[in-house]
Design a protein around this motif. Structure first.
Motif, PDB file in Angstrom:
ATOM      1  N   UNK A   1       0.744  -1.157   0.007  1.00 45.35           N
ATOM      2  CA  UNK A   1       0.010   0.124   0.124  1.00 45.35           C
ATOM      3  C   UNK A   1       0.888   1.158  -0.043  1.00 45.35           C
ATOM      4  N   UNK A   2       0.436   2.094  -0.596  1.00 43.58           N
ATOM      5  CA  UNK A   2       0.959   3.479  -0.388  1.00 43.58           C
ATOM      6  C   UNK A   2       1.372   3.874   0.922  1.00 43.58           C
ATOM      7  N   UNK A   3       2.444   4.500   1.032  1.00 43.87           N
ATOM      8  CA  UNK A   3       2.621   5.244   2.470  1.00 43.87           C
ATOM      9  C   UNK A   3       3.616   6.304   2.416  1.00 43.87           C
TER      10      UNK A   3
ATOM     11  N   UNK B   1     -14.802 -10.311  12.622  1.00 42.76           N
ATOM     12  CA  UNK B   1     -13.516 -10.260  12.943  1.00 42.76           C
ATOM     13  C   UNK B   1     -12.708 -10.545  11.527  1.00 42.76           C
ATOM     14  N   UNK B   2     -12.922 -11.820  10.783  1.00 44.27           N
ATOM     15  CA  UNK B   2     -12.438 -11.839   9.649  1.00 44.27           C
ATOM     16  C   UNK B   2     -12.607 -10.786   8.707  1.00 44.27           C
ATOM     17  N   UNK B   3     -13.729 -10.166   8.646  1.00 45.37           N
ATOM     18  CA  UNK B   3     -14.152  -9.135   7.810  1.00 45.37           C
ATOM     19  C   UNK B   3     -12.999  -7.893   8.076  1.00 45.37           C
ATOM     20  N   UNK B   4     -12.941  -7.548   9.254  1.00 47.36           N
ATOM     21  CA  UNK B   4     -11.890  -6.630   9.482  1.00 47.36           C
ATOM     22  C   UNK B   4     -10.500  -6.844   9.280  1.00 47.36           C
TER      23      UNK B   4
ATOM     24  N   UNK C   1      -6.741  -5.958   3.285  1.00 47.49           N
ATOM     25  CA  UNK C   1      -5.888  -7.145   2.215  1.00 47.49           C
ATOM     26  C   UNK C   1      -6.508  -7.624   1.127  1.00 47.49           C
ATOM     27  N   UNK C   2      -7.715  -7.958   1.217  1.00 51.46           N
ATOM     28  CA  UNK C   2      -8.576  -8.333   0.051  1.00 51.46           C
ATOM     29  C   UNK C   2      -9.278  -7.067  -0.663  1.00 51.46           C
TER      30      UNK C   2
ATOM     31  N   UNK D   1     -14.852  -8.426  -1.350  1.00 45.02           N
ATOM     32  CA  UNK D   1     -15.724  -8.930  -0.279  1.00 45.02           C
ATOM     33  C   UNK D   1     -17.099  -9.086  -0.281  1.00 45.02           C
ATOM     34  N   UNK D   2     -17.616  -7.855  -1.091  1.00 48.42           N
ATOM     35  CA  UNK D   2     -18.986  -7.547  -0.921  1.00 48.42           C
ATOM     36  C   UNK D   2     -19.282  -8.583  -2.279  1.00 48.42           C
TER      37      UNK D   2
END
Length: 530
Positions: free
Chosen positions: A1-3, A338-341, A346-347, A352-353
């Motif tokens: 990711x950009x940082x 929690x897996x969604x968070x 990441x995904x 995910x939607x």
């Protein structure tokens, strides 16, 4: 990711000092408002099944086979009691815009807690349906304000590299609130007298008090302060959130970038409700409709059928202990958020939607098929039905539950963010009200009702197919972008073609001040370099 230390919009990037996590904890605490939302949503499911409540607010009956307690409420009263909260939240969400713009995000949340407490007082003191219903309306106003202001506050204050996960914590808090409601309901359901339902109702004071006191210690949104022309206060607030002095060059660059983007937004569109729906260069109309419809589709997944009417549904389906099963479904809801968070950064939001909509669609059709092909005495069949309901809830909790709030907190420009966010959240509560009000008439086997029972899942399965198609055509990926970069992406390309633009914005860490003169041709010409 950009940082990097100059990461815009969503906050300071990877090179910020280690005490930046103090700011992350601040924005995470705001998610506690989800407890109010979830607990108030979940508590009514059990309260309306308690004998003392039914005998206080309902009617007596001699049909003990259908109503073992000797008391009942009809479909019309049940619809009113459950859905009237959503009517209040609809107007509370609409009020989120003027309250958030005038008082600020922080003080608007504190006001919401006070309004919510007024509603709790009325419900706790009620001995007749009218006062109880009015209390539900006032509580709804408070919840509606909270549900609009907290995701907006979190999106404006959290660093971009973890913004999605921080906002997703709001949905996790909602699931915890629903779970706590089911625990408290199960603990008090056998108590004698009014205490059985007044304890779970009055406990809401504690959640509102914790949120209000905590918000007093948090900084105001730097973006709101800049919008009000309070640049010095914005620098101090941003300094608290990043762990840097207000005069640090990184903070000054962040402030300058937000101001640059705000000026560009003002040139492309105004700040009225009408501007929210205009076909402007930055696709403001598309973005507002995306938020409004995304929140509507979230409700049309049918999830609140389980949390509003789950106890009743499981009882009518032949489940021996519906209160226990409701607790189990709430555990699934809490744990699988929690897996969604974890996966949201990441995904990505869009993938995910799409996955969640497909999974829910399959599970709900299977629930409907199992439900219509077995009898209520078939123990194995009932376990299969419960299993698929839990898998369906797991898909929702990991995807559509948190991500709808995340996307709506990200896609609107600052000049009309409060208005577009309030319209989106109002859409959520409008559909929530419609589904809550219509469900007893769809499900119950009473005169004037459709008596669909488990067949209602055929409807929810079809709407989840609609969720999939809507996401595919209208929801872009926003993972890894600052709020200002998301605004640039919408200006440069429509959602379905946003992939190359997003890659370039992230790869080159393009800022609002860097984007002058950049157009879609530039983006696609450079795409092969990314």
């Amino acid at each position: 990711m950009a940082g990097g230390p100059a990461a815009t919009g969503g906050g300071i990037g990877a090179d910020a000092p280690k005490n930046k996590f103090a700011g992350i904890l601040m924005t995470c605490f705001a998610a506690f408002g989800g407890i109010l939302f979830g607990y108030d949503t979940g508590v009514i499911s059990g309260v309306k099944e308690m004998t003392p409540w039914l005998c206080t607010f309902g009617e007596t009956t001699t049909d003990l086979d259908r109503h073992p307690s000797g008391c009942f409420i009809g479909s019309s009263t049940e619809s009113l009691v459950v859905s009237i909260l959503s009517a209040g939240t609809f107007f509370g969400a609409l009020l989120g815009s003027p309250v958030g713009d005038y008082l600020g995000r922080k003080w608007g949340i504190v006001l919401a807690c006070l309004v919510f407490c007024v509603g709790v007082v009325m419900q706790t003191a009620a001995t007749a349906i009218p006062l109880f219903v009015v209390g539900r309306v006032f509580a709804g106003l408070g919840v509606g304000l909270v549900s609009c202001l907290i995701p907006m506050y979190q999106s404006e204050c959290a660093p971009k590299w973890i913004r999605g996960a921080v906002v997703a914590l709001y949905q996790w808090a909602i699931t915890i609130g629903i779970f706590l409601a089911s625990i408290v309901n199960n603990a008090t359901k056998d108590m004698e007298g009014h205490t059985s339902w007044r304890i779970p109702t009055a406990l809401q004071f504690a959640w509102a008090g914790i949120l209000a006191l905590g918000m007093l210690a948090l900084p105001e949104s730097p973006r709101w302060l800049i919008k009000r022309g309070r640049d010095a206060d914005a620098a101090r607030a941003l300094g608290r959130l990043t762990g840097l002095p207000a005069t640090d060059p990184v903070v000054e660059l962040e402030i300058a970038d937000i101001k640059t983007n705000m000026r560009a937004e003002a040139e492309m569109s105004g700040s009225t409700y009408a501007d929210c729906f205009k076909a402007s260069k930055n696709r403001m109309g598309l973005r507002t409709w995306t938020g409004v419809l995304l929140q509507g589709w979230q409700q049309l997944t049918g999830i609140n059928f389980i949390f509003y009417y789950g106890t009743t549904f499981f009882r009518n389906s032949g489940i021996g202990n519906p209160f226990t099963v409701s607790i189990a479904t709430n555990v699934v809801n809490v744990v699988m958020t929690l897996p969604g968070i974890y996966l949201i950064e990441r995904v990505g939001r869009r993938k995910l939607l799409l996955y969640g909509a497909a999974g829910m669609c399959i599970c709900e059709f299977l629930v409907a098929i199992v439900g219509v092909t077995i009898s209520t005495d078939n123990l194995v069949g009932q376990r299969v039905l419960i299993a698929f309901v839990c898998i369906y809830i797991a898909h929702f909790a990991a995807t559509w539950g948190p991500i709808a709030w995340v996307v709506c907190g990200e896609i609107f420009p600052l000049n009309i963010r409060a208005k577009s966010m309030s319209l989106s959240v109002a859409s959520n509560w409008l559909w929530n009200f419609a589904i809550g009000y219509a469900t007893p008439y769809l499900v119950n086997k009473e005169p004037g009702s459709a008596g669909l029972e488990v067949k209602v899942f055929f409807i929810w399965g079809s709407t989840c197919l609609g969720c999939f198609l809507f996401t595919y055509f209208f929801v872009p990926e926003t993972k890894g972008l600052s709020l200002e970069q998301i605004d640039m992406m919408y200006t440069l390309t429509p959602p379905r073609q946003a992939g190359p633009v997003r890659k370039r914005l992230m790869a080159e860490d393009i800022h609002a001040s860097d984007s002058q003169g950049m157009d879609k041709t530039d983006i696609h010409h450079e795409d092969n370099k990314v």
